[in-house]
Design a protein around this motif. Structure first.
Motif, mmCIF file in Angstrom:
data_model
loop_
_atom_site.group_PDB
_atom_site.id
_atom_site.type_symbol
_atom_site.label_atom_id
_atom_site.label_comp_id
_atom_site.label_asym_id
_atom_site.label_seq_id
_atom_site.Cartn_x
_atom_site.Cartn_y
_atom_site.Cartn_z
ATOM 1 N N THR A 25 0.154 2.585 2.408
ATOM 2 C CA THR A 25 0.757 1.657 3.350
ATOM 3 C C THR A 25 -0.210 1.369 4.481
ATOM 4 N N PRO A 26 -0.217 0.155 5.004
ATOM 5 C CA PRO A 26 -0.993 -0.100 6.219
ATOM 6 C C PRO A 26 -0.351 0.611 7.400
ATOM 7 N N ASP A 27 -1.109 0.770 8.470
ATOM 8 C CA ASP A 27 -0.591 1.449 9.652
ATOM 9 C C ASP A 27 0.350 0.569 10.457
ATOM 10 N N ALA A 28 0.241 -0.741 10.282
ATOM 11 C CA ALA A 28 1.078 -1.688 11.028
ATOM 12 C C ALA A 28 1.084 -3.014 10.278
ATOM 13 N N PRO A 29 2.083 -3.848 10.523
ATOM 14 C CA PRO A 29 2.142 -5.158 9.857
ATOM 15 C C PRO A 29 1.294 -6.190 10.601
ATOM 16 N N THR A 30 0.021 -5.884 10.767
ATOM 17 C CA THR A 30 -0.882 -6.756 11.500
ATOM 18 C C THR A 30 -2.087 -7.097 10.640
ATOM 19 N N THR A 31 -2.753 -8.175 10.973
ATOM 20 C CA THR A 31 -3.915 -8.591 10.192
ATOM 21 C C THR A 31 -5.021 -7.542 10.186
ATOM 22 N N PRO A 32 -5.415 -6.963 11.329
ATOM 23 C CA PRO A 32 -6.460 -5.925 11.289
ATOM 24 C C PRO A 32 -6.075 -4.715 10.444
ATOM 25 N N ALA A 33 -4.809 -4.279 10.557
ATOM 26 C CA ALA A 33 -4.366 -3.123 9.775
ATOM 27 C C ALA A 33 -4.377 -3.435 8.286
ATOM 28 N N LEU A 34 -3.968 -4.647 7.933
ATOM 29 C CA LEU A 34 -3.973 -5.034 6.519
ATOM 30 C C LEU A 34 -5.394 -5.184 6.003
ATOM 31 N N ARG A 35 -6.305 -5.627 6.852
ATOM 32 C CA ARG A 35 -7.694 -5.749 6.408
ATOM 33 C C ARG A 35 -8.263 -4.372 6.070
ATOM 34 N N ARG A 36 -7.983 -3.364 6.893
ATOM 35 C CA ARG A 36 -8.461 -2.010 6.606
ATOM 36 C C ARG A 36 -7.826 -1.469 5.331
ATOM 37 N N TYR A 37 -6.535 -1.668 5.207
ATOM 38 C CA TYR A 37 -5.809 -1.145 4.050
ATOM 39 C C TYR A 37 -6.280 -1.803 2.753
ATOM 40 N N LEU A 38 -6.370 -3.120 2.754
ATOM 41 C CA LEU A 38 -6.772 -3.833 1.549
ATOM 42 C C LEU A 38 -8.222 -3.561 1.176
ATOM 43 N N GLY A 90 9.308 7.849 1.664
ATOM 44 C CA GLY A 90 8.495 8.976 1.219
ATOM 45 C C GLY A 90 8.761 10.230 2.029
ATOM 46 N N LYS A 91 8.932 10.078 3.323
ATOM 47 C CA LYS A 91 9.241 11.232 4.176
ATOM 48 C C LYS A 91 10.595 11.829 3.796
ATOM 49 N N ASP A 92 11.573 10.982 3.491
ATOM 50 C CA ASP A 92 12.884 11.478 3.073
ATOM 51 C C ASP A 92 12.788 12.190 1.728
ATOM 52 N N TYR A 117 -3.961 5.334 -0.394
ATOM 53 C CA TYR A 117 -4.650 4.436 0.532
ATOM 54 C C TYR A 117 -3.870 4.422 1.847
ATOM 55 N N GLY A 118 -4.563 4.450 2.955
ATOM 56 C CA GLY A 118 -3.876 4.490 4.237
ATOM 57 C C GLY A 118 -3.540 5.910 4.648
ATOM 58 N N ASN A 119 -2.552 6.028 5.521
ATOM 59 C CA ASN A 119 -2.194 7.315 6.112
ATOM 60 C C ASN A 119 -0.731 7.676 5.858
ATOM 61 N N PRO A 120 -0.420 8.966 5.758
ATOM 62 C CA PRO A 120 -1.325 10.122 5.757
ATOM 63 C C PRO A 120 -2.150 10.169 4.470
ATOM 64 N N SER A 121 -3.412 10.447 4.572
ATOM 65 C CA SER A 121 -4.318 10.395 3.433
ATOM 66 C C SER A 121 -4.196 11.639 2.559
ATOM 67 N N ILE A 122 -4.711 11.532 1.347
ATOM 68 C CA ILE A 122 -4.752 12.682 0.448
ATOM 69 C C ILE A 122 -5.625 13.789 1.050
ATOM 70 N N ARG A 123 -6.695 13.402 1.694
ATOM 71 C CA ARG A 123 -7.553 14.385 2.363
ATOM 72 C C ARG A 123 -6.758 15.161 3.408
ATOM 73 N N GLU A 124 -5.994 14.450 4.231
ATOM 74 C CA GLU A 124 -5.202 15.108 5.270
ATOM 75 C C GLU A 124 -4.128 16.004 4.663
ATOM 76 N N GLY A 125 -3.495 15.537 3.601
ATOM 77 C CA GLY A 125 -2.449 16.329 2.965
ATOM 78 C C GLY A 125 -2.968 17.611 2.371
ATOM 79 N N LEU A 126 -4.093 17.528 1.676
ATOM 80 C CA LEU A 126 -4.677 18.725 1.082
ATOM 81 C C LEU A 126 -5.128 19.709 2.149
ATOM 82 N N GLN A 127 -5.754 19.204 3.207
ATOM 83 C CA GLN A 127 -6.203 20.099 4.261
ATOM 84 C C GLN A 127 -5.033 20.764 4.979
ATOM 85 N N ALA A 128 -3.932 20.020 5.139
ATOM 86 C CA ALA A 128 -2.751 20.615 5.763
ATOM 87 C C ALA A 128 -2.205 21.753 4.907
#
Length: 370
Positions: A25-38, A90-92, A117-128
């Motif tokens: 998921t993108p972090d926000a419904p904004t053009t910059p956030a979607l650009r990073r996500y895509l 997903g949190k539920d 893709y996006g946050n929370p990332s697989i890297r963050e989840g594994l490290q947690a």
């Protein structure tokens, strides 16, 4: 330099970790956030299998200059207070699985949510999970059907992270559950509940996310698994052959994808005089942009604009009890032989106190101070 658990102790009690993943998921419904996500999503070679140089030029020269604004507007239509539906659901789901596992397992367990893709990332989840002491990790991608573009890509991200670790945990991976009886039953349950309220439609579409047909011809068995899921559900519902159909949605680019396409089928059925049509998307474990905006929004408009009256989208399994029960059973099935799954196996294969005493006797006291 390999990474390790902060302040690691050799007398820690091993913990089971469950990493529940979804697409992202993108972090926000904004053009910059979607650009990073895509950029992350479409830059994955598992998702787009073409010449990398040509694709990089097309992606960064054209697609990321035009598509993010349109996608941001679509996300804004479905965005919730806590984020995108995929994230909040997903949190539920993770909370429900965690609660059930705490009741059923004999031993400490941690359950984390991660996105490919996006946050929370697989890297963050594994490290947690590692930081909480997980020495055994099960990865559960919430894709009922295996595809290299989804499950395979998830595995890539998991392996890429673990190869940087000093101590790699025992690892198990769930690849698919497209014909699991409890998964099929949960789909049947939600369809029956929908029909009790709304009545029986003239036809039902099983709409799955599409992929280039070339991937199927190259050996990806996703198409076959989607067909089996739909067939098993239709059989349990007692549907005649002309009462249901499999279609594929979310076409991207000019290449031929798996057919028939959902939007073209919806248009054709409306033009033929059909008035009521139900659509379910069994490949999505949680509602997201592709179900809420594309099916419940865009395709409902297509149906009505071409003479249909009611396209009724049947919600994903989300955090239903039968869905969470099924996912918990799936986890338990895949951790057999690990201590947490079997009361006959000691909760820990070592006595922490004795381990501490042995380590100190061998000169490790500088790391073992209590």
């Amino acid at each position: 330099m390999y990474s390790s658990k902060p302040n690691a102790r050799h007398d820690d009690v091993p913990r089971l970790g469950i990493l529940v993943t979804n697409l992202g998921t993108p972090d926000a419904p904004t053009t910059p956030a979607l650009r990073r996500y895509l950029a992350e999503f479409l830059g994955d070679p598992r998702v787009v299998e073409i010449n990398r140089v040509l694709w990089w030029l097309l992606l960064h020269g054209v697609i990321l200059r035009t598509r993010p604004k349109k996608s941001a507007a679509a996300y804004a239509e479905v965005w919730e207070e806590g984020g995108s539906p995929l994230l909040t659901i997903g949190k539920d789901q993770v909370a429900g699985i965690d609660e059930r596992l705490q009741e059923r397992l004999d031993g400490p367990v941690s359950v984390k949510l991660a996105m490919r893709y996006g946050n929370p990332s697989i890297r963050e989840g594994l490290q947690a999970l590692r930081d909480e002491g997980a020495e055994r990790i099960l990865v559960l991608p919430l894709y009922p059907h295996y595809s290299a573009t989804t499950v395979g890509s998830t595995y890539d991200a998991v392996f890429d992270e673990l190869k940087k670790w000093r101590r790699i945990p025992e690892l198990r991976l769930i690849g698919q559950y497209h014909d699991d009886p409890a998964y099929i039953q949960a789909l049947v349950n939600t369809i029956r509940e929908h029909r009790e309220t709304n009545g029986k439609p003239e036809k039902m579409l099983f709409s799955f996310h599409g992929m280039p047909r070339r991937y199927l011809l190259n050996g990806d068995n996703y198409h076959c698994q989607c067909q089996k899921t739909a067939r098993l559900v239709a059989e349990q519902l007692g549907l005649a052959d002309d009462e249901w159909q499999v279609t594929f949605q979310s076409l991207f680019g000019r290449e031929v994808w798996l057919q028939p396409y959902t939007d073209a089928t919806v248009k054709s059925l409306a033009e033929s005089g059909m008035k009521t049509l139900d659509v379910i998307c069994p490949g999505f474990s949680a509602d997201c942009l592709e179900t809420l905006e594309e099916i419940e929004g865009e395709n409902a408009e297509i149906f009505e604009d071409n003479g249909g009256e009611h396209l009724r989208y049947i919600r994903a399994l989300n955090a239903r009890d039968d869905h969470l029960d099924m996912l918990t059973d799936l986890v338990v099935d895949h951790i057999q032989g690990w201590p947490e799954a079997d009361p006959a196996i000691k909760r820990s294969r070592r006595d922490p106190q004795k381990t501490l005493e042995r380590a100190r006797a061998m000169g490790s006291s500088q790391w073992m101070d209590e």
